[in-house]
Design a protein around this motif. Structure first.
Motif: not given
Length: 89
Positions: A12, A15-16, A18-20, A26-27, A29-30
């Motif tokens: 988690a 993921l956060e 990488q999204a940043r 994050a949603d 990006y995923l």
């Protein structure tokens, strides 16, 4: 489609991060990761089908008529269908 997924704390956090870095939630990006994976799977299926069709075409004897090819395809389809039925049993 809305999903809830269970991620480890480490995943988690990754993921956060990488999204940043991608400057998106994050949603979203995923969702882009999933869309890319599905597109890649589809391209691979198409590539494998093209390779298979090219292999089949390389075995067709010159001068074969469309009717002969259709009959051979029908025969092969029936064989495969029977094989799949046997595997399910």
């Amino acid at each position: 489609m809305n999903l809830t997924i269970a991620l480890s704390e480490q995943n988690a956090a990754e993921l956060e991060a990488q999204a940043r870095d991608a400057r998106m939630p994050a949603d979203r990006y995923l969702a882009e990761i999933v869309a890319h994976a599905l597109e890649s799977q589809q391209r691979n299926k198409i590539r494998r089908l093209e390779e298979h069709l090219n292999t089949m075409a390389s075995h067709v004897v010159s001068g074969t008529t469309a009717e002969q090819m259709e009959a051979a395809l029908q025969e092969a389809s029936e064989h495969v269908r029977q094989y799949r039925i046997l595997q399910r049993s």
